[in-house]
Scaffold this active site. Structure first.
Site, short mmCIF file in Angstrom:
data_model
loop_
_atom_site.label_atom_id
_atom_site.label_comp_id
_atom_site.label_asym_id
_atom_site.label_seq_id
_atom_site.Cartn_x
_atom_site.Cartn_y
_atom_site.Cartn_z
N CYS A 113 20.79 32.94 29.36
CA CYS A 113 19.64 33.02 30.29
C CYS A 113 18.48 33.80 29.66
O CYS A 113 17.88 33.33 28.72
CB CYS A 113 20.09 33.63 31.63
SG CYS A 113 18.89 33.36 32.95
N HIS A 217 24.63 30.34 33.56
CA HIS A 217 25.44 31.57 33.58
C HIS A 217 26.94 31.26 33.56
O HIS A 217 27.60 31.32 34.60
CB HIS A 217 25.10 32.41 34.83
CG HIS A 217 23.77 33.08 34.75
ND1 HIS A 217 23.61 34.32 34.15
CD2 HIS A 217 22.56 32.69 35.16
CE1 HIS A 217 22.33 34.66 34.20
NE2 HIS A 217 21.68 33.69 34.81
N GLU A 219 29.26 33.15 32.59
CA GLU A 219 30.03 34.36 32.93
C GLU A 219 30.28 34.47 34.43
O GLU A 219 31.15 35.23 34.86
CB GLU A 219 29.32 35.62 32.39
CG GLU A 219 28.19 36.18 33.25
CD GLU A 219 26.88 35.42 33.16
OE1 GLU A 219 26.84 34.34 32.52
OE2 GLU A 219 25.88 35.90 33.74
#
Ligand SMILES: [Mn+2]
Length: 239
Positions: A113, A217, A219
């Protein structure tokens, strides 16, 4: 050998409603857990000086750049647009120093990001400070309030990329960005785009510079969607 993965940390410096208003160094848990699951050893790197950045890069095997604040626009030659959100100049400068050292010491970089956007700026590219400045904007790239474990938009993946080896021609990703890459740095290539044409993933043209960047994202999603874990496995064990 277990790979030591340096994760550039963020700071909370002004929110009175968390940690009793105390300043905090942190990184999202998903990065830590994903690196651990890939058998890497995560090491969180607090914001510091240029000299500290050099010392940290000497101690780690690979660098992970996380998401967060907007990038200070003067770093790519612009005045702040009215729609620019929070910036943290100390974080920008520290992460630029980390990137410079990682490239110098030939340590691989995985950038997520904001991390991907900063990497582009570090290498001479520019950003849209807000998606309203992008003429062909058609896709919702800030999916809030939809939870991040849900993918909400498609990306088309370039055949000649590491990303293609992991995902094939198409993937569906989550999306939390109101900024995006505008002009791409000369040494980078696009490896995925959204259907409205924004750059969603980058890699290096030069194979000596081992770089993978994604605009989404992983994660926040790899536990719900194991396909996303491939990014961490690839970064820790192959990149
Ligand atoms: Mn997006």
């Amino acid at each position: 050998m277990q790979q030591i993965i340096g994760i550039a940390a963020n700071q909370i410096i002004q929110h009175v409603d968390v940690f009793h208003g105390n300043h905090v160094t942190y990184t999202p848990q998903g990065f830590v857990t994903a690196v651990q699951q890939a058998n890497g050893l995560p090491l969180v790197l607090p914001i510091g000086s240029k000299e500290a950045a050099k010392a940290y890069i000497e101690k780690i095997d690979k660098l992970l750049l996380a998401g967060g604040q907007d990038i200070s626009p003067d770093l790519f030659g612009e005045e702040p647009h009215p729609k620019l959100e929070e910036t943290n100049r100390n974080r920008d400068l520290f992460e630029l120093a980390l990137i410079e050292e990682a490239l110098k010491q030939q340590k691989p970089i995985f950038a997520v990001c904001r991390g991907m956007q900063l990497l582009n700026v570090a290498l001479g590219g520019t950003l849209y400070q807000d998606l309203s400045l992008y003429a062909n904007w058609k896709v919702k790239h800030v999916q809030q309030p939809t939870q991040p474990q849900f993918a909400t938009h498609d990306v088309n993946i370039e055949k000649d990329s590491a990303l293609y080896q992991l995902f094939g021609a198409k993937a569906r990703v989550n999306s939390y960005h109101h900024q995006a890459i505008h002009t791409l740095a000369d040494t980078l290539k696009v490896s995925a785009t959204s259907t409205d044409g924004l750059i969603e993933s980058i890699e290096s043209i030069d194979p000596v510079q081992r770089i993978l960047g994604v605009q989404w994202h992983p994660e926040l999603r790899f536990e719900a969607e194991r396909n996303e874990f491939k990014l961490f496995d690839y970064f820790v064990n192959e990149l």
